[in-house]
Design a protein around this motif. Sequence first.
Motif, short mmCIF file in Angstrom:
data_model
loop_
_atom_site.label_atom_id
_atom_site.label_comp_id
_atom_site.label_asym_id
_atom_site.label_seq_id
_atom_site.Cartn_x
_atom_site.Cartn_y
_atom_site.Cartn_z
N ALA A 128 0.82 -1.21 0.00
CA ALA A 128 0.00 0.00 0.00
C ALA A 128 0.85 1.27 0.00
N LYS A 133 -4.95 3.80 -3.06
CA LYS A 133 -4.96 3.47 -1.63
C LYS A 133 -6.36 3.68 -1.04
N ALA A 134 -6.99 4.76 -1.44
CA ALA A 134 -8.31 5.09 -0.90
C ALA A 134 -9.33 4.02 -1.23
N GLY A 185 -7.70 0.36 0.50
CA GLY A 185 -7.59 0.31 1.95
C GLY A 185 -6.49 -0.64 2.42
N GLY A 186 -5.57 -1.01 1.54
CA GLY A 186 -4.48 -1.91 1.91
C GLY A 186 -3.62 -2.22 0.70
N THR A 188 -11.71 -5.36 -5.26
CA THR A 188 -12.17 -4.25 -6.08
C THR A 188 -13.04 -4.76 -7.23
#
Length: 166
Positions: free
Chosen positions: A62, A70-71, A74-75, A103
């Motif tokens: 990340a 990243k947003a 989240g990792g 995603t």
Amino acid sequence: MATSLEHRSAFTAPADAVYPTLVDEAFLTERLRSIGGKGAALLAYDRVGESVEFTLRQGVEASRLPGAVKAVLGGDLVVEREERWRSDGPRYAAVTRVSIAGTPAEIQGQARLGDHGEGSLLVVRAQVRVGVPLVGGRLEKVVVEQVGKLLAAEAEFAESWLAERA
């Protein structure tokens, strides 16, 4: 909507020398170890004659990702990539599918490897889709940029591998 990607990699060796390398299990394993990122692994590998299918997992921490990615994630970024290669006359062709864990993103594409001048040329064409409202298009552009960098690094690794074994 999707964003298109086209990447070309030139090799000094002819396609008949490059293809066996690109689909070699030892080559894939070493390429992943060298440039595959966090958690990289060869998950599946099957060869029947000149046809080869494999699944790779590649990762990016990340901390190395652009802010927009990243947003959404989240990792860490974890990518699974399936390639199905076959001999297509004097050329070689592949169908590729890439998914990004956690995603609604997917890449579907094709690759063609054939002789070009004294060497060979690998052309990858793909469609990147990120199904996130409002920011999907921006994320697709980031993915296209990162995939282009990865394909260039993989081609450089392959060219070095071939040169060392010539």
